[in-house]
Design a protein around this motif. Structure first.
Motif, PDB file in Angstrom:
ATOM      1  N   VAL A   1       0.845  -1.202   0.000  1.00  0.00           N
ATOM      2  CA  VAL A   1       0.000   0.000   0.000  1.00  0.00           C
ATOM      3  C   VAL A   1       0.876   1.246   0.000  1.00  0.00           C
ATOM      4  O   VAL A   1       0.642   2.208  -0.739  1.00  0.00           O
ATOM      5  N   GLY A   2       1.919   1.220   0.838  1.00  0.00           N
ATOM      6  CA  GLY A   2       2.846   2.358   0.861  1.00  0.00           C
ATOM      7  C   GLY A   2       3.537   2.551  -0.476  1.00  0.00           C
ATOM      8  O   GLY A   2       3.698   3.689  -0.945  1.00  0.00           O
ATOM      9  N   LEU A   3       3.925   1.445  -1.115  1.00  0.00           N
ATOM     10  CA  LEU A   3       4.563   1.549  -2.422  1.00  0.00           C
ATOM     11  C   LEU A   3       3.595   2.093  -3.467  1.00  0.00           C
ATOM     12  O   LEU A   3       3.974   2.901  -4.326  1.00  0.00           O
ATOM     13  N   GLY A   4       2.330   1.662  -3.376  1.00  0.00           N
ATOM     14  CA  GLY A   4       1.330   2.150  -4.321  1.00  0.00           C
ATOM     15  C   GLY A   4       1.143   3.655  -4.237  1.00  0.00           C
ATOM     16  O   GLY A   4       1.024   4.339  -5.260  1.00  0.00           O
ATOM     17  N   TYR A   5       1.158   4.176  -3.021  1.00  0.00           N
ATOM     18  CA  TYR A   5       1.003   5.620  -2.840  1.00  0.00           C
ATOM     19  C   TYR A   5       2.263   6.385  -3.234  1.00  0.00           C
ATOM     20  O   TYR A   5       2.188   7.532  -3.680  1.00  0.00           O
TER      21      TYR A   5
ATOM     22  N   LEU B   1       6.023  -0.086 -13.672  1.00  0.00           N
ATOM     23  CA  LEU B   1       7.164  -1.000 -13.530  1.00  0.00           C
ATOM     24  C   LEU B   1       7.662  -1.057 -12.091  1.00  0.00           C
ATOM     25  O   LEU B   1       8.038  -2.121 -11.595  1.00  0.00           O
ATOM     26  N   VAL B   2       7.666   0.094 -11.410  1.00  0.00           N
ATOM     27  CA  VAL B   2       8.099   0.124 -10.007  1.00  0.00           C
ATOM     28  C   VAL B   2       7.172  -0.729  -9.148  1.00  0.00           C
ATOM     29  O   VAL B   2       7.618  -1.540  -8.320  1.00  0.00           O
ATOM     30  N   PHE B   3       5.862  -0.564  -9.352  1.00  0.00           N
ATOM     31  CA  PHE B   3       4.915  -1.348  -8.554  1.00  0.00           C
ATOM     32  C   PHE B   3       5.009  -2.827  -8.918  1.00  0.00           C
ATOM     33  O   PHE B   3       4.940  -3.695  -8.035  1.00  0.00           O
ATOM     34  N   ALA B   4       5.165  -3.117 -10.222  1.00  0.00           N
ATOM     35  CA  ALA B   4       5.306  -4.510 -10.648  1.00  0.00           C
ATOM     36  C   ALA B   4       6.573  -5.133 -10.056  1.00  0.00           C
ATOM     37  O   ALA B   4       6.580  -6.302  -9.649  1.00  0.00           O
TER      38      ALA B   4
ATOM     39  N   LEU C   1      14.582  -4.694 -19.189  1.00  0.00           N
ATOM     40  CA  LEU C   1      14.010  -5.194 -20.437  1.00  0.00           C
ATOM     41  C   LEU C   1      12.552  -4.770 -20.607  1.00  0.00           C
ATOM     42  O   LEU C   1      12.024  -4.798 -21.730  1.00  0.00           O
ATOM     43  N   GLY C   2      11.915  -4.374 -19.510  1.00  0.00           N
ATOM     44  CA  GLY C   2      10.536  -3.931 -19.589  1.00  0.00           C
ATOM     45  C   GLY C   2      10.339  -2.692 -20.429  1.00  0.00           C
ATOM     46  O   GLY C   2       9.227  -2.402 -20.883  1.00  0.00           O
ATOM     47  N   PHE C   3      11.416  -1.941 -20.673  1.00  0.00           N
ATOM     48  CA  PHE C   3      11.335  -0.732 -21.504  1.00  0.00           C
ATOM     49  C   PHE C   3      11.433  -1.054 -22.994  1.00  0.00           C
ATOM     50  O   PHE C   3      11.237  -0.163 -23.827  1.00  0.00           O
ATOM     51  N   VAL C   4      11.747  -2.300 -23.340  1.00  0.00           N
ATOM     52  CA  VAL C   4      11.848  -2.675 -24.746  1.00  0.00           C
ATOM     53  C   VAL C   4      10.444  -2.743 -25.338  1.00  0.00           C
ATOM     54  O   VAL C   4       9.576  -3.437 -24.796  1.00  0.00           O
TER      55      VAL C   4
END
Length: 256
Positions: free
Chosen positions: A44-48, A79-82, A154-157
């Motif tokens: 939850v903290g990361l989501g906010y 990507l950060v949340f993932a 690689l997620g930015f590809v």
């Protein structure tokens, strides 16, 4: 491909085993509940805070025009949340196993007795077993973190970052989930981390068949808590399969 089905079969059999032995299922929920509360707060903290983190990490894009600024930062936020969710799925098992180490080891021993008539024991004191589990978990998490950083990049590809990379992420998640869970049974057999990893590499499809469905299920809130006891039971069956140990019902009777 047969190993994929066999791995899934061990996962299902483990869940059935704890349902048939309700006491073990009930007691196995507590460590998972404790860990779930801790992780829910962290996510939850990361989501906010993911938006602020994306803004902080991309000051060079402050002057970009629309829609490029929003596209970059929204993609980075996702990507950060993932990435956080990926680490949560991986570390949830390690932390829950540490919290419930005595119980889960007893559960694994009970499955061994039911299947093979005897349960191997490490002979080590509890503090030593906890130390080995924590040390090995850290080593595994370092490996996972390296994979996570690579997959994150690689997620930015284009295209591949939104299709192939998530699939690889689920495979990595499932593989190391299976390693953490089979460690309960394999450590009792005196196997060090290096030996366990070599054993798992020998039958990757079997490991993925067990771990990938479990990793996907762990993404659903609260499901991980209810599946954890059965996952330990199933991982014990998986470990027996990897080692070629026969069940009581399949052992031929002794000659007269």
């Amino acid at each position: 491909m047969r190993d994929l089905g066999a791995g899934l079969g061990h996962l299902i059999k483990g869940q059935r085993w704890v349902v048939r032995h309700g006491r073990w299922f009930g007691l196995g929920l507590l460590p998972g509940l404790i860990t779930l509360v801790l992780y829910a707060g962290a996510l939850v903290g990361l989501g906010y805070g993911a938006d602020d983190l994306a803004d902080w990490a991309t000051p060079f894009a402050d002057d970009w025009s629309s829609p490029w600024l929003g596209l970059l930062r929204n993609t980075l936020t996702v990507l950060v949340f993932a990435f956080g969710l990926f680490l949560a799925v991986i570390t949830f098992t390690a932390v829950t196993l540490l919290v419930g180490q005595p119980f889960y080891e007893s559960l694994s021993e009970e499955v061994d007795r039911a299947e093979g008539g005897k349960a191997p024991e490490s002979g080590l004191p509890l503090w030593r077993e906890l130390w080995i589990s924590a040390r090995d978990s850290v080593r595994i998490l370092v490996r996972v973190a390296l994979y996570a950083v690579l997959l994150f990049a690689l997620g930015f590809v284009p295209v591949a970052g939104q299709t192939v990379v998530p699939l690889l992420g689920f495979c990595v998640t499932g593989y190391f989930l299976a390693e953490e869970l089979t460690a309960v049974a394999l450590q009792r057999r005196g196997m060090a981390l290096k030996e366990r990893l070599a054993l798992l590499r020998g039958r990757r499809l079997l490991i993925l068949g067990f771990g990938v469905p479990l990793g996907l299920a762990f993404l659903v809130p609260f499901v991980a808590v209810f599946l954890m006891p059965g996952a330990v039971a199933g991982a014990t069956l998986l470990a027996r399969d990897l080692l070629g140990e026969e069940s009581v019902g399949t052992v031929p009777p002794p000659r007269p």
